[in-house]
Design an enzyme around this catalytic site. Structure first.
Site, PDB file in Angstrom:
ATOM      1  N   ASP A 198       5.076  -4.482   6.157  1.00 25.87           N
ATOM      2  CA  ASP A 198       3.847  -4.728   6.910  1.00 25.87           C
ATOM      3  C   ASP A 198       3.766  -6.225   7.199  1.00 25.87           C
ATOM      4  O   ASP A 198       3.774  -7.036   6.286  1.00 25.87           O
ATOM      5  CB  ASP A 198       2.646  -4.267   6.075  1.00 25.87           C
ATOM      6  CG  ASP A 198       1.341  -4.441   6.794  1.00 25.87           C
ATOM      7  OD1 ASP A 198       0.955  -5.604   7.040  1.00 25.87           O
ATOM      8  OD2 ASP A 198       0.690  -3.432   7.106  1.00 25.87           O
ATOM      9  N   ASP A 254      -6.435  -9.464  11.759  1.00 29.67           N
ATOM     10  CA  ASP A 254      -5.655 -10.161  10.740  1.00 29.67           C
ATOM     11  C   ASP A 254      -4.700 -11.230  11.270  1.00 29.67           C
ATOM     12  O   ASP A 254      -3.662 -11.505  10.676  1.00 29.67           O
ATOM     13  CB  ASP A 254      -4.890  -9.157   9.860  1.00 29.67           C
ATOM     14  CG  ASP A 254      -5.823  -8.165   9.194  1.00 29.67           C
ATOM     15  OD1 ASP A 254      -6.953  -8.557   8.850  1.00 29.67           O
ATOM     16  OD2 ASP A 254      -5.433  -6.997   9.037  1.00 29.67           O
ATOM     17  N   ASP A 282      -2.614  -6.176  12.944  1.00 29.71           N
ATOM     18  CA  ASP A 282      -2.974  -4.787  13.214  1.00 29.71           C
ATOM     19  C   ASP A 282      -3.766  -4.741  14.513  1.00 29.71           C
ATOM     20  O   ASP A 282      -4.389  -5.732  14.903  1.00 29.71           O
ATOM     21  CB  ASP A 282      -3.853  -4.222  12.080  1.00 29.71           C
ATOM     22  CG  ASP A 282      -3.166  -4.294  10.727  1.00 29.71           C
ATOM     23  OD1 ASP A 282      -2.126  -3.649  10.559  1.00 29.71           O
ATOM     24  OD2 ASP A 282      -3.681  -5.011   9.842  1.00 29.71           O
ATOM     25  N   ASN A 286      -0.184  -0.579  12.834  1.00 33.19           N
ATOM     26  CA  ASN A 286       0.385  -1.570  11.929  1.00 33.19           C
ATOM     27  C   ASN A 286       1.573  -2.232  12.598  1.00 33.19           C
ATOM     28  O   ASN A 286       2.505  -1.545  13.019  1.00 33.19           O
ATOM     29  CB  ASN A 286       0.889  -0.903  10.641  1.00 33.19           C
ATOM     30  CG  ASN A 286      -0.215  -0.261   9.849  1.00 33.19           C
ATOM     31  OD1 ASN A 286      -1.104  -0.938   9.360  1.00 33.19           O
ATOM     32  ND2 ASN A 286      -0.167   1.057   9.729  1.00 33.19           N
ATOM     33  N   GLU A 327      -4.401 -13.900   8.619  1.00 37.23           N
ATOM     34  CA  GLU A 327      -3.530 -13.432   7.528  1.00 37.23           C
ATOM     35  C   GLU A 327      -2.059 -13.554   7.932  1.00 37.23           C
ATOM     36  O   GLU A 327      -1.217 -13.969   7.136  1.00 37.23           O
ATOM     37  CB  GLU A 327      -3.873 -11.976   7.189  1.00 37.23           C
ATOM     38  CG  GLU A 327      -3.100 -11.422   6.027  1.00 37.23           C
ATOM     39  CD  GLU A 327      -3.448  -9.966   5.726  1.00 37.23           C
ATOM     40  OE1 GLU A 327      -2.765  -9.396   4.856  1.00 37.23           O
ATOM     41  OE2 GLU A 327      -4.360  -9.395   6.355  1.00 37.23           O
ATOM     42  N   ASP A 381       1.212  -7.832   8.616  1.00 38.43           N
ATOM     43  CA  ASP A 381      -0.169  -8.312   8.643  1.00 38.43           C
ATOM     44  C   ASP A 381      -0.958  -7.954   9.902  1.00 38.43           C
ATOM     45  O   ASP A 381      -2.061  -7.454   9.796  1.00 38.43           O
ATOM     46  CB  ASP A 381      -0.257  -9.839   8.432  1.00 38.43           C
ATOM     47  CG  ASP A 381       0.621 -10.332   7.310  1.00 38.43           C
ATOM     48  OD1 ASP A 381       0.501  -9.800   6.196  1.00 38.43           O
ATOM     49  OD2 ASP A 381       1.447 -11.233   7.543  1.00 38.43           O
ATOM     50  N   ARG A 440       0.859  -1.192   0.000  1.00 38.22           N
ATOM     51  CA  ARG A 440       0.000   0.000   0.000  1.00 38.22           C
ATOM     52  C   ARG A 440       0.888   1.233   0.000  1.00 38.22           C
ATOM     53  O   ARG A 440       1.979   1.219   0.550  1.00 38.22           O
ATOM     54  CB  ARG A 440      -0.861  -0.034   1.267  1.00 38.22           C
ATOM     55  CG  ARG A 440      -1.819   1.088   1.437  1.00 38.22           C
ATOM     56  CD  ARG A 440      -2.703   0.881   2.672  1.00 38.22           C
ATOM     57  NE  ARG A 440      -3.604  -0.246   2.453  1.00 38.22           N
ATOM     58  CZ  ARG A 440      -3.814  -1.230   3.319  1.00 38.22           C
ATOM     59  NH1 ARG A 440      -3.217  -1.239   4.476  1.00 38.22           N
ATOM     60  NH2 ARG A 440      -4.651  -2.210   3.023  1.00 38.22           N
TER      61      ARG A 440
END
Length: 178
Positions: free
Chosen positions: A102, A119, A106, A86, A122, A104, A22
């Site tokens: 990142d 997440d 959060d 994050n 994830e 994953d 992102r």
């Protein structure tokens, strides 16, 4: 040499495999020191890895602690301050470009300082797919614990008045972000 307050930063987050995750187009640097980088934005364009674009809905103060495995985005809304934390690698600031990986996980923190961990599935999936080294998994878990402790202790960006003070400074140094 670090950019000066009022400079426009581009922020990019990557995944462990170095793929772009992102990017935030224009964020105004408010403060930089040996300990922290603080920046702000308002209705900034965000681009996802798949090319989708969207704009944030409210002003935000972003805090990146040097050497920390997390960063915070404090979103200033009518009903209070919401935080998106994050879990990621320590950031790199090169010129007007700030980046981090990142990982994953959060944490969403609500105005009353309750929180949700997001997440986790994830993180497990990417940990296997991208073969996160054991030290990365350990650092991510420690960073998650650190964020939760900071929230409980109202430390750093979670302390009363922190976001408001930096938002006032942001309004003084900001340039046109549109």
């Amino acid at each position: 040499m670090s950019p000066a307050p009022g400079s426009i930063l581009r922020i990019e987050s990557y995944k462990h495999d170095q793929s772009l995750h992102r990017s935030w187009d224009k964020t105004t640097l408010i403060h930089t020191s040996d300990a922290v980088v603080i920046a702000g934005n308002d209705r900034v364009k965000v681009t996802e890895a798949d090319g989708r674009e969207w704009r944030t809905r409210e002003p935000a103060i972003c805090t990146f602690g040097r050497g920390q495995w997390f960063n915070t985005i404090a979103m200033i809304r009518d009903d209070g301050i919401y935080y998106y934390c994050n879990i990621g690698s320590p950031f790199s600031l090169k010129g007007n470009f700030l980046s981090y990986i990142d990982y994953d996980l959060d944490v969403k923190v609500f105005p009353d300082m309750t929180y949700s961990i997001l997440d986790e599935e994830e993180f497990r999936m990417h940990s296997e797919q991208m073969n996160y080294p054991p030290f990365v998994v350990e650092r991510v878990r420690t960073a998650l614990d650190d964020v939760l402790q900071w929230v409980r202790l109202r430390r750093g960006p979670f302390q009363s008045g922190f976001v408001q003070r930096w938002y006032e400074r942001y309004q003084l140094v900001r340039q046109d972000e549109d």
